[in-house]
Design an enzyme around this catalytic site. Structure first.
Site, mmCIF file in Angstrom:
data_model
loop_
_atom_site.group_PDB
_atom_site.id
_atom_site.type_symbol
_atom_site.label_atom_id
_atom_site.label_comp_id
_atom_site.label_asym_id
_atom_site.label_seq_id
_atom_site.Cartn_x
_atom_site.Cartn_y
_atom_site.Cartn_z
ATOM 1 N N TYR A 93 -33.068 11.454 0.219
ATOM 2 C CA TYR A 93 -33.861 11.146 -0.980
ATOM 3 C C TYR A 93 -35.318 10.807 -0.665
ATOM 4 O O TYR A 93 -36.185 10.958 -1.510
ATOM 5 C CB TYR A 93 -33.209 9.999 -1.754
ATOM 6 N N THR A 122 -29.923 3.125 6.514
ATOM 7 C CA THR A 122 -29.593 1.869 7.221
ATOM 8 C C THR A 122 -28.531 1.154 6.379
ATOM 9 O O THR A 122 -28.853 0.255 5.607
ATOM 10 C CB THR A 122 -30.827 0.943 7.379
ATOM 11 N N THR A 148 -38.198 -2.086 14.187
ATOM 12 C CA THR A 148 -39.208 -1.175 14.759
ATOM 13 C C THR A 148 -39.354 -1.447 16.258
ATOM 14 O O THR A 148 -39.465 -0.521 17.065
ATOM 15 C CB THR A 148 -40.565 -1.372 14.042
ATOM 16 N N ARG A 172 -41.413 3.128 -0.744
ATOM 17 C CA ARG A 172 -41.255 2.207 -1.882
ATOM 18 C C ARG A 172 -41.138 2.963 -3.188
ATOM 19 O O ARG A 172 -41.433 2.421 -4.270
ATOM 20 C CB ARG A 172 -42.478 1.291 -1.960
ATOM 21 N N VAL A 173 -40.731 4.228 -3.108
ATOM 22 C CA VAL A 173 -40.741 5.065 -4.316
ATOM 23 C C VAL A 173 -39.477 4.864 -5.145
ATOM 24 O O VAL A 173 -38.413 4.566 -4.626
ATOM 25 C CB VAL A 173 -40.897 6.553 -3.953
ATOM 26 N N LYS A 186 -41.033 -4.868 2.552
ATOM 27 C CA LYS A 186 -40.101 -4.008 1.808
ATOM 28 C C LYS A 186 -38.877 -4.804 1.355
ATOM 29 O O LYS A 186 -38.430 -4.706 0.205
ATOM 30 C CB LYS A 186 -39.692 -2.829 2.698
ATOM 31 N N ARG A 204 -36.758 -8.361 -6.900
ATOM 32 C CA ARG A 204 -36.174 -7.739 -8.088
ATOM 33 C C ARG A 204 -34.715 -8.172 -8.250
ATOM 34 O O ARG A 204 -34.260 -8.443 -9.366
ATOM 35 C CB ARG A 204 -36.276 -6.213 -7.965
ATOM 36 N N GLY A 230 -26.909 -1.780 -8.946
ATOM 37 C CA GLY A 230 -26.444 -0.652 -8.135
ATOM 38 C C GLY A 230 -27.562 -0.019 -7.354
ATOM 39 O O GLY A 230 -28.661 -0.557 -7.248
ATOM 40 N N CYS A 290 -30.578 0.354 -2.603
ATOM 41 C CA CYS A 290 -31.681 -0.454 -2.092
ATOM 42 C C CYS A 290 -31.568 -1.909 -2.511
ATOM 43 O O CYS A 290 -31.449 -2.794 -1.678
ATOM 44 C CB CYS A 290 -32.999 0.129 -2.612
ATOM 45 N N PHE A 312 -25.893 4.788 -11.668
ATOM 46 C CA PHE A 312 -26.254 3.423 -11.289
ATOM 47 C C PHE A 312 -27.416 2.880 -12.100
ATOM 48 O O PHE A 312 -27.672 1.682 -12.109
ATOM 49 C CB PHE A 312 -26.464 3.285 -9.772
#
Ligand code: SAJ
Length: 421
Positions: free
Chosen positions: A13, A85, A131, A165-166, A217, A224, A268, A271, A336
């Site tokens: 995605y 991940t 990283t 972050r899309v 991130k 949220r 859902g 992320c 979702f």
């Protein structure tokens, strides 16, 4: 040194739209994925995921010769790693731990083709420290090259974390317009990453270090999650106090400094329900609020199921000649979130599955954005909203798809987890 050939590892995605975006700017892009089927689909100029406008971009990129997909990494000037991940398998009740094995596998796969001057960017959402771990894996595989953790600014290979972050459904626009957090392991790493992203990013590229970029991130999605948990908790409190939570929230939101989100059947996606755990598992004693928010949101599907059970009991009390077997339930929405076809990690799916398992009578499934049910729901059928309206005794609204906002059942009992009926 400019970037002529860019390799994107992981064509899902995030990776595929990113690869197509570089290709649209006439860069040679090599997309790498372990999934041979996805590779073949992309090389035909088609896509294996749903995202508005992506099909046209990939088709153009492949036919013009700027994008090709393969299962085996090749030499490039920059490598972007966009692999999943997920969590490691864990026992119920334990804090889920992130699984970095996909990042490790991607690092080991690209290591043999790395050359002096290359840039490696980790885009996958990652726990703090990932990283640096990736840099260690690369360095262990290529002792002939130097890396930022030991050679600093003089390293042969530059490394940065630049989290995506899309928003699914708006990926093509947001990839270009959103600001980008650039967390280089050194100042030079950051500068080179900015140069790379400026190929297509119109938003600002804001420089920080790798650990802060990782945490940024996780912070966005945890913020949220906490805000949605507040709305979900309010909905449970209001139900007990016989108050319409949606009216309450719209009233409170008239305050100039209040902006409460919307309650629903749970959180859902891949992320927001996942990333906060990366903070909790690293700092379990400190991340109390973030942990509680996760538990509040994860408990919401069971609360909805309980509401349905109470509604079945109400129905049977009003219809003493019937038994549970005679009660037909309809679930509206399986995705979702609204107006997408993505059923993965969907609380609506989980609720539908549980109702099918629990309920003796029929459960009708309505999801206008798909034409075929997933294997998990084998044996079930898709119904149109109109069919379900006329056949069901209990209507369970799970997703506020546009379509459900313009029509609603005129008979039967309603459990509305989204407040639109
Ligand atoms: N939800 C509610 N109430 C709300 C808003 C959302 O219940 O008021 C639910 C949705 O129904 C859904 C879940 O939350 O089940 C997540 O949906 P979303 O639209 O909030 O977010 P995602 O998962 O589609 O995308 C998020 C975005 N992050 C933020 O908005 C902070 C996106 O920008 C990230 O790039 C993406 O996660 C990601 O990949 O991390």
């Amino acid at each position: 040194m400019s970037f002529e050939t860019i390799s994107v590892i992981g064509l899902g995605y995030i990776g595929l739209p990113t690869a197509a975006m570089f290709a649209s700017r006439k860069k040679n892009v090599i997309g790498v994925d372990v999934n041979q089927k996805a590779v073949d689909t992309i090389n035909r100029g088609e896509i294996h995921i749903i995202e508005p406008d992506l099909d046209m971009m990939v088709h153009a990129a492949v036919t013009e010769g700027y994008l090709k997909a393969t299962t085996k990494p090749e030499s490039a000037d920059a490598f972007l790693i966009a692999v999943p991940t997920p969590f490691l398998p864990n026992e119920e009740g334990n804090i889920p731990e992130p699984d970095l094995s996909y990042i490790e596998a991607a690092s080991r796969a690209i290591a043999p083709v790395l050359k002096k001057g290359d840039l490696v960017i980790l885009e996958s959402t990652s726990p703090v420290g990932a990283t640096e771990k990736m840099a260690e894996w690369l360095s262990a595989a290529r002792p002939d090259l130097t890396f930022p953790q030991s050679a600093g600014e003089n390293a042969d290979i530059n490394i940065a974390h630049c989290p995506e972050r899309v928003l699914p459904g708006h990926v093509v626009r947001e990839l270009v317009e959103n600001d980008r957090v650039i967390g280089g392991m050194t100042a030079k790493c950051s500068a080179r990453a900015v140069e790379l992203y400026k190929t297509f990013v119109q938003g600002e590229c804001v420089i920080t270090n790798a650990r802060t970029a990782e945490m940024a991130k996780l912070t966005e999605n945890s913020c949220r999650d906490v805000q949605i948990a507040f709305a979900n908790e309010l909905s449970i409190i209001c139900d007990k106090l016989d108050i319409d939570v949606w009216e309450l929230i719209s009233l409170a939101n008239r305050h100039p400094r209040i902006n409460i989100l919307q309650p629903g059947p749970g959180v859902g996606g891949h992320c927001i329900a996942v990333d906060p755990w990366f903070i909790v598992s690293k700092t379990p004693d400190e991340a109390k609020l973030i942990h509680t928010a996760r538990k509040v949101n994860d408990a919401k599907p069971d609360w909805v199921i309980n509401k349905v059970k109470i509604t079945i009991a109400d129905f049977l009390q009003a219809n003493p000649d019937k038994t549970a077997k005679d009660v037909t339930i309809a679930c509206y929405g399986l995705a979702f979130k609204p107006d997408i076809d993505d059923l993965r990690e969907s609380p609506a799916m989980a609720i539908a599955q549980q109702l099918i398992a629990l309920h003796n009578g029929n459960v009708l499934l309505v999801e206008p954005n798909i034409t075929q049910l997933p294997a998990k729901l084998a044996g079930q059928m898709l119904f149109s909203a109109e069919q379900a309206f006329s056949e069901a005794d209990i209507h369970v609204l799970l997703v506020d798809h546009k379509m459900f906002k313009s029509i609603k059942p005129t008979a039967g009992l309603v459990v509305d987890s989204r407040g639109i009926w």
